[in-house]
Each structure stands twice: as C-alpha cells, then as structure tokens.
Design an enzyme around this catalytic site. Structure first.
Site, PDB file in Angstrom:
ATOM      1  N   PRO A   9       0.613  -1.231   0.037  1.00  0.00           N
ATOM      2  CA  PRO A   9       0.035   0.016   0.034  1.00  0.00           C
ATOM      3  C   PRO A   9       0.771   1.209  -0.071  1.00  0.00           C
ATOM      4  CG  PRO A   9      -0.106  -1.236   2.169  1.00  0.00           C
ATOM      5  CD  PRO A   9       0.540  -2.092   1.053  1.00  0.00           C
ATOM      6  N   ASN A  10       0.413   2.221  -0.741  1.00  0.00           N
ATOM      7  CA  ASN A  10       0.839   3.561  -0.979  1.00  0.00           C
ATOM      8  C   ASN A  10       2.325   3.622  -1.865  1.00  0.00           C
ATOM      9  OD1 ASN A  10      -1.156   4.821   0.346  1.00  0.00           O
ATOM     10  ND2 ASN A  10      -0.579   4.008   2.295  1.00  0.00           N
ATOM     11  N   ARG A  17       5.998  12.265  -2.520  1.00  0.00           N
ATOM     12  CA  ARG A  17       5.894  12.776  -1.355  1.00  0.00           C
ATOM     13  C   ARG A  17       7.018  12.087  -0.282  1.00  0.00           C
ATOM     14  NH1 ARG A  17       0.383  11.714   0.909  1.00  0.00           N
ATOM     15  NH2 ARG A  17      -0.372  10.993  -1.044  1.00  0.00           N
ATOM     16  N   TYR A  22      11.811   8.268   1.665  1.00  0.00           N
ATOM     17  CA  TYR A  22      11.608   7.169   0.775  1.00  0.00           C
ATOM     18  C   TYR A  22      12.406   7.620  -0.510  1.00  0.00           C
ATOM     19  CZ  TYR A  22       7.944   5.786   3.714  1.00  0.00           C
ATOM     20  OH  TYR A  22       7.306   5.367   5.046  1.00  0.00           O
ATOM     21  N   ASN A  73       7.698  -5.725  -0.978  1.00  0.00           N
ATOM     22  CA  ASN A  73       7.736  -4.719   0.201  1.00  0.00           C
ATOM     23  C   ASN A  73       6.406  -4.538   0.477  1.00  0.00           C
ATOM     24  OD1 ASN A  73       7.499  -2.450   1.529  1.00  0.00           O
ATOM     25  ND2 ASN A  73       8.829  -1.007   0.209  1.00  0.00           N
ATOM     26  N   ALA A  76       3.089  -0.984   4.929  1.00  0.00           N
ATOM     27  CA  ALA A  76       2.447  -0.825   6.425  1.00  0.00           C
ATOM     28  C   ALA A  76       2.008  -2.278   6.659  1.00  0.00           C
ATOM     29  CB  ALA A  76       1.212   0.190   6.457  1.00  0.00           C
ATOM     30  N   GLU A  97      12.390  -9.732   1.850  1.00  0.00           N
ATOM     31  CA  GLU A  97      11.421  -8.617   1.978  1.00  0.00           C
ATOM     32  C   GLU A  97      12.235  -7.350   1.937  1.00  0.00           C
ATOM     33  OE1 GLU A  97       9.163  -8.992   5.789  1.00  0.00           O
ATOM     34  OE2 GLU A  97       9.776  -7.070   6.312  1.00  0.00           O
ATOM     35  N   HIS A  99      12.715  -3.221   2.525  1.00  0.00           N
ATOM     36  CA  HIS A  99      12.022  -1.695   2.982  1.00  0.00           C
ATOM     37  C   HIS A  99      13.171  -0.655   2.554  1.00  0.00           C
ATOM     38  CE1 HIS A  99       9.011  -3.562   5.230  1.00  0.00           C
ATOM     39  NE2 HIS A  99       9.733  -4.496   5.731  1.00  0.00           N
ATOM     40  N   ARG A 106      13.099   4.113  13.220  1.00  0.00           N
ATOM     41  CA  ARG A 106      12.027   4.774  13.096  1.00  0.00           C
ATOM     42  C   ARG A 106      10.746   4.767  14.350  1.00  0.00           C
ATOM     43  NH1 ARG A 106       9.361   4.742   7.250  1.00  0.00           N
ATOM     44  NH2 ARG A 106       8.160   6.381   8.027  1.00  0.00           N
TER      45      ARG A 106
HETATM   46  O1  CA2 Z   1      10.403   1.637   4.222  1.00  0.00           O
HETATM   47  C1  CA2 Z   1       9.639   1.144   3.680  1.00  0.00           C
HETATM   48  O2  CA2 Z   1       9.904   0.459   2.402  1.00  0.00           O
HETATM   49  C2  CA2 Z   1       8.159   0.797   4.167  1.00  0.00           C
HETATM   50  O3  CA2 Z   1       7.772  -0.497   3.654  1.00  0.00           O
HETATM   51  C3  CA2 Z   1       7.400   1.925   3.582  1.00  0.00           C
HETATM   52  C4  CA2 Z   1       5.967   1.996   4.339  1.00  0.00           C
HETATM   53  C5  CA2 Z   1       6.111   1.889   5.498  1.00  0.00           C
HETATM   54  O4  CA2 Z   1       4.724   1.765   6.303  1.00  0.00           O
HETATM   55  C6  CA2 Z   1       6.786   1.001   6.354  1.00  0.00           C
HETATM   56  O5  CA2 Z   1       7.096   0.951   7.635  1.00  0.00           O
HETATM   57  C7  CA2 Z   1       8.272   0.983   5.672  1.00  0.00           C
HETATM   58  C8  CA2 Z   1       5.243   3.175   3.724  1.00  0.00           C
HETATM   59  C9  CA2 Z   1       4.970   3.151   2.123  1.00  0.00           C
HETATM   60  C10 CA2 Z   1       4.329   4.348   1.776  1.00  0.00           C
HETATM   61  O6  CA2 Z   1       5.037   5.021   0.891  1.00  0.00           O
HETATM   62  C11 CA2 Z   1       4.974   6.414   0.481  1.00  0.00           C
HETATM   63  C12 CA2 Z   1       5.732   7.022  -0.557  1.00  0.00           C
HETATM   64  C13 CA2 Z   1       5.690   8.436  -0.562  1.00  0.00           C
HETATM   65  C14 CA2 Z   1       4.658   9.178  -0.010  1.00  0.00           C
HETATM   66  C15 CA2 Z   1       3.763   8.668   0.802  1.00  0.00           C
HETATM   67  C16 CA2 Z   1       3.982   7.162   1.417  1.00  0.00           C
END
Ligand code: CA2
Length: 154
Positions: A9-10, A17, A22, A73, A76, A97, A99, A106
């Site tokens: 997701p996302n 953003r 990221y 990946n 969340a 996996e 990240h 974090r």
């Molecule tokens: O660090 C990672 O790759 C995560 O899997 C990213 C997830 C987060 O919930 C994990 O704890 C770590 C979040 C992905 C959301 O990605 C976005 C990218 C740009 C703007 C907003 C969200």
C-alpha cells in the site's frame, strides 16, 4: 527463472511525497531499473503493486504456479498482517522482504515485522537500491539452490 516484484500500500506514491524518507525515485523508475538488473542476470520479472491486502494475499498464493521467488515490500502491512505472513509461509517460495527506509530507526511500531520470519531475508535502510540488492540476492539463492539440486548436494 521468473521473479515477482510485489509492492504494497501507498508505494505507488513514491517520488511524489516524503522524499527525505523514501527518496525521489518513482515506483515506475524503480521497476525500470529492476528490469535492467533482471536482463543483466538473465531472469524475467513481473512488477505489481496493490493497496489491497487480499489482492496481495491472492497474488502470493498464486505465485508458485508462475514464479520462482518474490521480492516484496509489504509496506504498512509488514507491521500488521498475519494474513500476508500466512500467505508467504503457505506459498513456500523464497521471498526477500524490502524496506526503503530503516524501519528499526523509526517509530517503535515499525520495528516489528509479521512477515520477515517467513522470508528468506530482509533488506532495509538502503534506499530504493534495496530492491536491486534484493533481486540479486534472490537470484543468487535460487541459482545456487538449483546447482546444489543438480549435483545432489544438500
Ligand atoms: O521503508 C519502507 O519501504 C516501508 O515499507 C514503507 C511503508 C512503511 O509503512 C513501512 O513502515 C516501511 C510506507 C509506504 C508509503 O510510501 C509512501 C511513499 C511516498 C509518499 C507517501 C507514502
């Protein structure tokens, strides 16, 4: 050899953003770079992203029919999903996996991964390059496993 590249997701928002966390690469740019690495390694990849937990569960469940391993990946869902953990364990394919961020540096809730224990390994905190390392590690694992099987070494 066929590898499924799965994003949760996302992650379709990458590059738009939170670049400080990221990076600036979009998901399409990451996937393009992975296609180059796949060509170099002589493997095929298919890239998919979903915001839906059930869809990810279905894709993982169907993966053994068409793929040899998964770079995943779970975003969340990493920190919440028993369903994804069970899907990975049930599929029986090696999963790496990934990240992008260092989840251990974090918030406390990001330190727990429901999925990591049933994966071959986890790469985190290396930015979007982590996907490249994950693909290389997975392919090396699969190639050395098939060499061992061919020579009956266990
Ligand atoms: O660090 C990672 O790759 C995560 O899997 C990213 C997830 C987060 O919930 C994990 O704890 C770590 C979040 C992905 C959301 O990605 C976005 C990218 C740009 C703007 C907003 C969200």
């Amino acid at each position: 050899m066929r590898i499924l590249i799965l994003n949760g997701p996302n992650l379709h928002l990458l590059g738009r953003r939170e670049p400080e966390t990221y990076g600036r690469a979009s998901l399409s740019q990451i996937e393009e770079a992975l296609r180059e690495t796949a060509a170099e390694l002589g493997v095929e990849i298919e890239c998919r992203q979903s915001n839906w937990e059930g869809r990810l569960v279905d894709w993982i469940g169907e993966a053994p029919e068409r793929f040899d391993g998964i770079v995943f990946n779970p975003a969340a869902y990493t920190h919440t999903s028993v369903a994804l953990r069970d899907a990975i364990a049930g599929a029986g394919l090696p999963v790496v996996e990934v990240h992008i961020s260092n989840v251990h540096a974090r918030e406390e809730f990001r330190r727990r991964s429901y999925t990591a224990a049933v994966c071959l390994g986890q790469i985190c905190g290396l930015g979007t390059a982590g996907y490249d390392w994950a693909l290389r590690a997975l392919v090396q694992h699969l190639k050395s496993r098939s060499n061992r099987e061919a020579t009956h070494e266990y």
